[in-house]
Design a protein around this motif. Structure first.
Motif, PDB file in Angstrom:
ATOM      1  N   PRO A 223       0.806  -1.223   0.000  1.00  0.00           N
ATOM      2  CA  PRO A 223       0.000   0.000   0.000  1.00  0.00           C
ATOM      3  C   PRO A 223       0.836   1.270   0.000  1.00  0.00           C
ATOM      4  O   PRO A 223       0.398   2.301  -0.500  1.00  0.00           O
ATOM      5  N   ASP A 224       2.054   1.172   0.502  1.00  0.00           N
ATOM      6  CA  ASP A 224       2.918   2.344   0.566  1.00  0.00           C
ATOM      7  C   ASP A 224       3.909   2.272  -0.596  1.00  0.00           C
ATOM      8  O   ASP A 224       4.774   1.381  -0.646  1.00  0.00           O
ATOM      9  N   ASP A 225       3.795   3.175  -1.551  1.00  0.00           N
ATOM     10  CA  ASP A 225       4.686   3.158  -2.716  1.00  0.00           C
ATOM     11  C   ASP A 225       6.125   3.524  -2.332  1.00  0.00           C
ATOM     12  O   ASP A 225       7.093   2.979  -2.899  1.00  0.00           O
ATOM     13  N   GLU A 226       6.254   4.415  -1.406  1.00  0.00           N
ATOM     14  CA  GLU A 226       7.619   4.791  -0.983  1.00  0.00           C
ATOM     15  C   GLU A 226       8.348   3.616  -0.340  1.00  0.00           C
ATOM     16  O   GLU A 226       9.535   3.343  -0.624  1.00  0.00           O
ATOM     17  N   LEU A 227       7.605   2.904   0.527  1.00  0.00           N
ATOM     18  CA  LEU A 227       8.196   1.720   1.150  1.00  0.00           C
ATOM     19  C   LEU A 227       8.513   0.649   0.116  1.00  0.00           C
ATOM     20  O   LEU A 227       9.577   0.003   0.173  1.00  0.00           O
ATOM     21  N   VAL A 343       7.902  -9.916   4.482  1.00  0.00           N
ATOM     22  CA  VAL A 343       7.358  -9.605   5.819  1.00  0.00           C
ATOM     23  C   VAL A 343       6.940  -8.148   5.904  1.00  0.00           C
ATOM     24  O   VAL A 343       5.853  -7.806   6.433  1.00  0.00           O
ATOM     25  N   VAL A 344       7.775  -7.251   5.347  1.00  0.00           N
ATOM     26  CA  VAL A 344       7.460  -5.823   5.403  1.00  0.00           C
ATOM     27  C   VAL A 344       6.207  -5.509   4.602  1.00  0.00           C
ATOM     28  O   VAL A 344       5.316  -4.753   5.040  1.00  0.00           O
ATOM     29  N   PHE A 345       6.128  -6.100   3.414  1.00  0.00           N
ATOM     30  CA  PHE A 345       4.940  -5.863   2.588  1.00  0.00           C
ATOM     31  C   PHE A 345       3.694  -6.422   3.255  1.00  0.00           C
ATOM     32  O   PHE A 345       2.608  -5.827   3.202  1.00  0.00           O
ATOM     33  N   GLN A 346       3.844  -7.563   3.905  1.00  0.00           N
ATOM     34  CA  GLN A 346       2.697  -8.140   4.603  1.00  0.00           C
ATOM     35  C   GLN A 346       2.286  -7.258   5.766  1.00  0.00           C
ATOM     36  O   GLN A 346       1.083  -7.006   5.984  1.00  0.00           O
ATOM     37  N   GLU A 347       3.319  -6.784   6.472  1.00  0.00           N
ATOM     38  CA  GLU A 347       2.987  -5.887   7.580  1.00  0.00           C
ATOM     39  C   GLU A 347       2.379  -4.581   7.066  1.00  0.00           C
ATOM     40  O   GLU A 347       1.431  -4.036   7.663  1.00  0.00           O
ATOM     41  N   ALA A 348       2.887  -4.059   5.939  1.00  0.00           N
ATOM     42  CA  ALA A 348       2.318  -2.830   5.377  1.00  0.00           C
ATOM     43  C   ALA A 348       0.870  -3.047   4.902  1.00  0.00           C
ATOM     44  O   ALA A 348      -0.004  -2.167   5.061  1.00  0.00           O
ATOM     45  N   TYR A 349       0.637  -4.244   4.313  1.00  0.00           N
ATOM     46  CA  TYR A 349      -0.718  -4.547   3.857  1.00  0.00           C
ATOM     47  C   TYR A 349      -1.669  -4.659   5.034  1.00  0.00           C
ATOM     48  O   TYR A 349      -2.811  -4.141   5.000  1.00  0.00           O
ATOM     49  N   GLU A 350      -1.189  -5.354   6.056  1.00  0.00           N
ATOM     50  CA  GLU A 350      -2.025  -5.459   7.245  1.00  0.00           C
ATOM     51  C   GLU A 350      -2.264  -4.078   7.848  1.00  0.00           C
ATOM     52  O   GLU A 350      -3.364  -3.771   8.348  1.00  0.00           O
ATOM     53  N   LEU A 351      -1.186  -3.251   7.806  1.00  0.00           N
ATOM     54  CA  LEU A 351      -1.319  -1.901   8.329  1.00  0.00           C
ATOM     55  C   LEU A 351      -2.328  -1.089   7.515  1.00  0.00           C
ATOM     56  O   LEU A 351      -3.136  -0.326   8.056  1.00  0.00           O
ATOM     57  N   GLN A 352      -2.306  -1.276   6.213  1.00  0.00           N
ATOM     58  CA  GLN A 352      -3.256  -0.553   5.360  1.00  0.00           C
ATOM     59  C   GLN A 352      -4.685  -0.993   5.636  1.00  0.00           C
ATOM     60  O   GLN A 352      -5.611  -0.175   5.641  1.00  0.00           O
ATOM     61  N   GLU A 353      -4.859  -2.276   5.893  1.00  0.00           N
ATOM     62  CA  GLU A 353      -6.201  -2.764   6.215  1.00  0.00           C
ATOM     63  C   GLU A 353      -6.688  -2.171   7.534  1.00  0.00           C
ATOM     64  O   GLU A 353      -7.861  -1.781   7.670  1.00  0.00           O
ATOM     65  N   ARG A 354      -5.699  -2.131   8.440  1.00  0.00           N
ATOM     66  CA  ARG A 354      -6.106  -1.557   9.710  1.00  0.00           C
ATOM     67  C   ARG A 354      -6.403  -0.048   9.566  1.00  0.00           C
ATOM     68  O   ARG A 354      -7.289   0.500  10.227  1.00  0.00           O
ATOM     69  N   LEU A 355      -5.692   0.612   8.676  1.00  0.00           N
ATOM     70  CA  LEU A 355      -5.957   2.032   8.426  1.00  0.00           C
ATOM     71  C   LEU A 355      -7.331   2.236   7.774  1.00  0.00           C
ATOM     72  O   LEU A 355      -8.020   3.226   8.048  1.00  0.00           O
ATOM     73  N   ALA A 356      -7.633   1.309   6.872  1.00  0.00           N
ATOM     74  CA  ALA A 356      -8.961   1.413   6.245  1.00  0.00           C
ATOM     75  C   ALA A 356     -10.056   1.173   7.262  1.00  0.00           C
ATOM     76  O   ALA A 356     -11.127   1.794   7.192  1.00  0.00           O
ATOM     77  N   GLU A 360      -8.964   6.585  12.052  1.00  0.00           N
ATOM     78  CA  GLU A 360      -8.490   7.473  13.075  1.00  0.00           C
ATOM     79  C   GLU A 360      -7.063   7.183  13.510  1.00  0.00           C
ATOM     80  O   GLU A 360      -6.383   8.007  14.124  1.00  0.00           O
ATOM     81  N   GLU A 361      -6.660   5.978  13.214  1.00  0.00           N
ATOM     82  CA  GLU A 361      -5.289   5.611  13.608  1.00  0.00           C
ATOM     83  C   GLU A 361      -4.298   5.781  12.449  1.00  0.00           C
ATOM     84  O   GLU A 361      -3.263   5.107  12.386  1.00  0.00           O
ATOM     85  N   LYS A 362      -4.622   6.644  11.509  1.00  0.00           N
ATOM     86  CA  LYS A 362      -3.758   6.814  10.332  1.00  0.00           C
ATOM     87  C   LYS A 362      -2.389   7.364  10.697  1.00  0.00           C
ATOM     88  O   LYS A 362      -1.338   6.916  10.164  1.00  0.00           O
ATOM     89  N   MET A 363      -2.401   8.322  11.583  1.00  0.00           N
ATOM     90  CA  MET A 363      -1.126   8.907  11.960  1.00  0.00           C
ATOM     91  C   MET A 363      -0.227   7.892  12.679  1.00  0.00           C
ATOM     92  O   MET A 363       0.987   7.840  12.474  1.00  0.00           O
ATOM     93  N   LYS A 364      -0.900   7.076  13.480  1.00  0.00           N
ATOM     94  CA  LYS A 364      -0.140   6.035  14.171  1.00  0.00           C
ATOM     95  C   LYS A 364       0.461   5.031  13.200  1.00  0.00           C
ATOM     96  O   LYS A 364       1.614   4.579  13.341  1.00  0.00           O
ATOM     97  N   GLN A 365      -0.333   4.686  12.172  1.00  0.00           N
ATOM     98  CA  GLN A 365       0.173   3.742  11.175  1.00  0.00           C
ATOM     99  C   GLN A 365       1.312   4.350  10.362  1.00  0.00           C
ATOM    100  O   GLN A 365       2.271   3.648   9.990  1.00  0.00           O
ATOM    101  N   ARG A 366       1.221   5.643  10.077  1.00  0.00           N
ATOM    102  CA  ARG A 366       2.316   6.286   9.338  1.00  0.00           C
ATOM    103  C   ARG A 366       3.605   6.279  10.164  1.00  0.00           C
ATOM    104  O   ARG A 366       4.700   6.049   9.636  1.00  0.00           O
ATOM    105  N   ALA A 367       3.400   6.568  11.462  1.00  0.00           N
ATOM    106  CA  ALA A 367       4.596   6.497  12.334  1.00  0.00           C
ATOM    107  C   ALA A 367       5.184   5.096  12.347  1.00  0.00           C
ATOM    108  O   ALA A 367       6.414   4.889  12.354  1.00  0.00           O
ATOM    109  N   LEU A 368       4.236   4.115  12.342  1.00  0.00           N
ATOM    110  CA  LEU A 368       4.715   2.726  12.311  1.00  0.00           C
ATOM    111  C   LEU A 368       5.471   2.427  11.024  1.00  0.00           C
ATOM    112  O   LEU A 368       6.505   1.727  11.019  1.00  0.00           O
TER     113      LEU A 368
END
Length: 630
Positions: A223-227, A343-356, A360-368
C-alpha cells in the motif's frame, strides 16, 4: 744436528738405484759425490704412476658419489611409494563410496518409473563397456602374454633369433600405435568432461545469483509506494555492492583470471596439484619430496618454476574460495532481503487494512511505517557494516596468508644464504690451509736448496784441497823414486864391480848344461860316493810359523786374493764381503795361555763400525782416484 740428519736422509733418498730420479755415485773413499744428469725417464714413470693413482682415486670418488646418489634415490622412491600407497588407499575408499552411492541410486532409479529409462540406458552402457573391455583384453593383452609364455618355453638359438626379434618389433609397433590411439581417446574424453564441467560450473554460478529485482517481489502489492520503492531499491543496492566486491577481487587477481593453469600444460598442472594433495602439510621437507617426485616426470621444470606455480595455485585457490564465498553471501543476502520484503509488505498490507478499518489511527500507522522504514535502514546499515567487517576480515586473512608465505620465503632465503656463507667459509679455510702448506713446502725447499748449495761449495773446496795435496804427494813420491833409482843404479854398479872380482873362471863346457845336477841326483837317489848320515832334503833349521798351504786354507786369504785379482779390493763391496765372513776358530796353541792378551786385534769396534763408510788408506801405498784427470 738436524741439518746432518737431513743430508743423510737426502743421501739415502737420492742413492743410485734403478728407479732413482738422479744419479749420485760415491766414487772416492772420502764420500765425495759427483752429480750427473737427471734421469727423466724414471721421472716420467713416477709421474705416470701418480697420474694413474690420481685417476683411480677419482674413480673411487665417482663410485662413492654414484652409490650415494643411488642410496638417496632409493630413499626418495621409498618415501614416494609409502605416500602413494596411502593415496591409493584413500582413492580406493572414495571409489567404493561413490560406487555404493551409484548402486544405491541405480536401485532407487529401478523402482522409480520416471528414472527407469535412464536406468536401462546406463545398464546397456555398462554392458557395452564390459564387452569392449573383454574384447580389448583379448586383442591387446592376451597376445603379449602368449608371446611371453612362448619365449619362456622355447629355447632361443641363432636360427630362430631373427624371427623372434621380428615378432617383438611387430608387437612393439602395434602396442605403440595402440597407445597413441588410447592417448587420443583419453584426450577427447578429458576435453568432453572439461566442457561438461565448465557448463555445470557456469550453470551453478548463473543459478546461484539472480541479479535485479525478483519477479516474486515485484508481483507483491504494497500500500505504501515509498516503502515498496525503498525495498526494491535495496535489491539493486545489494547487487551493486557485491558486484563491486567481485570486480575488485577480479582486478586484484587479474593475472590468475587471465592465465589458464598458470601458463603450464594441463598434465603438469594436474600432476603438481595431485602431489600437493598426496603429501600432507606436516611432512618434513614437503617441498623437496614434491619436487623430487615431480622432477621424475617432468625433468625440464626447475624448482623455482615449481615454487612460482605453487604461489599461483595458492592464489587461485584463495581466489576461487573467496569468490564462491562472496557469491554465497550474496545469495543469502538476497534471500534474507526477499523474506524481509515479504514480511514488510505483509505488515504494510495489514497496516493498510487496519488504516482502512480504523481511519483514526492513520497517523499512528504512518509512524509505524516510518519506524519500519527506519528498521529497514538500520538493517541495511547493519548488513553493510557486516559486509564491511567480513571484507576486512577476509583482507586480514589474505594479508596474514601473504605474510606467512613471505616469511617462509625469507626463511628459505636466509637458510640458503647461511648455507652459501658456510660453504664460502669452508672453501676459504681450505684455501688458507693449502696456502700454508704450500708456503711450508716452499720454505723447506729453499732450506734444502741452500743446504745443498753450501754442501756443494764445501765439497768443491775439499776436492780442490785434496787435489793440491795429491799433487804434492805425487811430486814427493816422484822425487823419492828418482833418488831410489839413482841409489839402485849406484848399488848395481858396486855389485857388478864386486861380482867381477869374485866371479869364477870356468872353462866352457856345453855338455855340462845338459847333465843333471848333484841335488837332482841326490833327490832321485842316484848320487854315489855320498855320506848316508847326511840328508840333503832335510830342512836347514826348524820352521815355527805358517807355510803357504796353511795360509791358503783360510777363506779370508783366498777371498782377498780373488778380489785383488778382479780389481775390487778398494770397493765397498769388498769391505762388506770381508766383514761378513765368519771368524776363524781360535788356534789351539793360543787357547792354553789365557793370561796373555798382548798383540790381539780389537774386533769389537770393527763390528760396530759402519761398513758403508769408507776407510782411510795411505795415499802413497794405495793409489786413489778422485774423479779428476791429470
Amino acid at each position: 744436528m738436524s741439518s746432518n740428519k737431513n743430508l743423510l736422509r737426502l743421501n739415502k733418498l737420492y742413492r743410485t738405484q734403478e728407479n732413482s730420479l738422479t744419479d749420485v755415485v760415491h766414487i772416492t773413499d772420502e764420500n765425495i759425490p759427483k752429480y750427473r744428469q737427471v734421469n727423466y725417464d724414471a721421472m716420467r714413470d713416477i709421474i705416470n704412476e701418480r697420474k694413474i693413482c690420481g685417476t683411480q682415486a677419482l674413480e673411487r670418488i665417482s663410485k662413492l658419489q654414484n652409490d650415494s646418489h643411488a642410496i638417496r634415490e632409493q630413499a626418495e622412491l621409498k618415501i614416494s611409494r609409502d605416500y602413494w600407497f596411502n593415496e591409493q588407499y584413500k582413492l580406493n575408499q572414495q571409489y567404493r563410496k561413490y560406487d555404493d552411492e551409484h548402486q544405491t541410486w541405480l536401485t532407487e532409479a529401478f523402482h522409480d518409473p520416471d528414472l527407469l529409462s535412464i536406468f536401462h540406458e546406463i545398464t546397456r552402457y555398462r554392458i557395452w563397456l564390459d564387452e569392449n573391455t573383454i574384447k580389448f583384453r583379448k586383442t591387446t593383452v592376451l597376445p603379449i602374454i602368449q608371446l611371453k609364455e612362448e619365449l619362456q618355453s622355447k629355447t632361443i638359438t641363432t636360427d630362430n633369433i631373427s624371427d623372434i626379434i621380428d615378432a617383438l618389433q611387430i608387437v612393439k609397433k602395434e602396442q605403440y600405435e595402440l597407445i597413441l590411439i588410447l592417448n587420443q581417446e583419453e584426450r577427447q574424453l578429458e576435453d568432453e568432461l572439461k566442457e561438461f564441467r565448465k557448463y555445470i560450473d557456469e550453470d551453478d554460478e548463473i543459478n546461484m545469483i539472480e541479479e535485479g529485482i525478483p519477479e516474486s517481489i515485484v508481483e507483491l502489492s504494497c500500500p505504501d509506494d515509498e516503502l515498496r520503492a525503498t525495498m526494491l531499491q535495496e535489491f539493486l543496492i545489494i547487487d551493486h555492492k557485491y558486484r563491486e566486491i567481485l570486480i575488485d577481487l577480479d582486478a586484484n587477481y587479474l593475472y590468475i583470471v587471465d592465465q589458464e593453469n598458470g601458463g603450464w600444460d594441463i598434465d603438469e598442472h594436474e600432476m603438481l596439484v595431485h602431489l600437493y594433495e598426496m603429501y600432507p602439510g606436516d611432512v618434513k621437507k614437503r617441498r623437496t619430496c614434491i619436487y623430487n617426485h615431480f622432477h621424475r616426470y617432468y625433468p625440464k621444470r626447475s624448482r623455482q618454476e615449481m615454487l612460482k606455480h605453487e604461489e599461483w595455485y595458492n592464489a587461485q585457490t584463495y581466489y576461487l574460495k573467496h569468490k564462491h564465498l562472496i557469491l554465497y553471501e550474496w545469495k543469502q543476502a538476497r534471500i534474507a532481503l526477499k523474506l524481509k520484503a515479504q514480511v514488510v509488505f505483509q505488515e504494510a498490507y495489514e497496516l493498510q487494512e487496519r488504516l482502512a478499518q480504523q481511519h483514526e489511527e492513520k497517523m499512528k500507522q504512518r509512524a509505524l511505517c516510518e519506524q519500519l522504514a527506519n528498521q529497514v535502514q538500520k538493517w541495511r546499515d547493519k548488513q553493510l557494516e557486516i559486509l564491511e567487517i567480513k571484507r576486512k576480515l577476509e583482507e586480514s586473512k589474505r594479508q596474514a596468508e601473504l605474510e606467512k608465505i613471505r616469511q617462509e620465503h625469507e626463511r628459505s632465503q636466509k637458510q640458503r644464504q647461511q648455507t652459501k656463507e658456510k660453504l664460502a667459509e669452508y672453501y676459504s679455510k681450505k684455501e688458507q690451509i693449502r696456502l700454508a702448506e704450500y708456503e711450508k713446502e716452499q720454505r723447506r725447499l729453499d732450506e734444502m736448496q741452500s743446504i745443498l748449495a753450501e754442501q756443494h761449495r764445501k765439497d768443491w773446496e775439499r776436492v780442490k784441497f785434496r787435489q793440491e795435496e795429491y799433487e804434492q804427494k805425487r811430486q814427493d813420491l816422484r822425487e823419492r823414486n828418482q833418488n831410489e833409482e839413482r841409489e839402485e843404479i849406484a848399488k848395481e854398479e858396486r855389485l857388478q864391480a864386486l861380482a867381477e872380482r869374485v866371479r869364477p873362471h870356468v872353462e866352457i863346457d856345453h855338455a855340462r848344461v845338459l847333465q843333471p845336477t848333484k841335488a837332482y841326483n841326490a833327490h832321485r837317489g842316484l848320487l854315489t860316493n855320498t855320506n848316508d848320515d847326511i840328508n840333503i832334503q832335510q830342512e836347514l833349521f826348524p820352521i815355527n810359523t805358517f807355510n803357504d798351504r796353511k795360509l791358503y786354507s783360510d777363506i779370508r786369504i783366498r777371498l782377498e786374493q780373488r778380489l785383488r785379482d778382479a780389481g775390487l779390493i778398494q770397493t765397498d763391496y769388498a769391505r762388506q764381503a770381508l766383514a761378513a765372513l765368519q771368524k776363524p776358530p781360535k788356534r789351539i796353541d793360543t787357547q792354553a795361555n789365557q793370561m796373555w792378551n798382548g798383540f790381539t786385534f780389537k774386533t769389537d769396534n770393527i763390528e760396530q763400525h759402519n761398513i758403508s763408510k769408507p776407510i782411510k788408506r795411505d795415499f802413497i801405498s794405495h793409489s786413489v782416484f778422485y774423479g779428476i784427470e791429470n
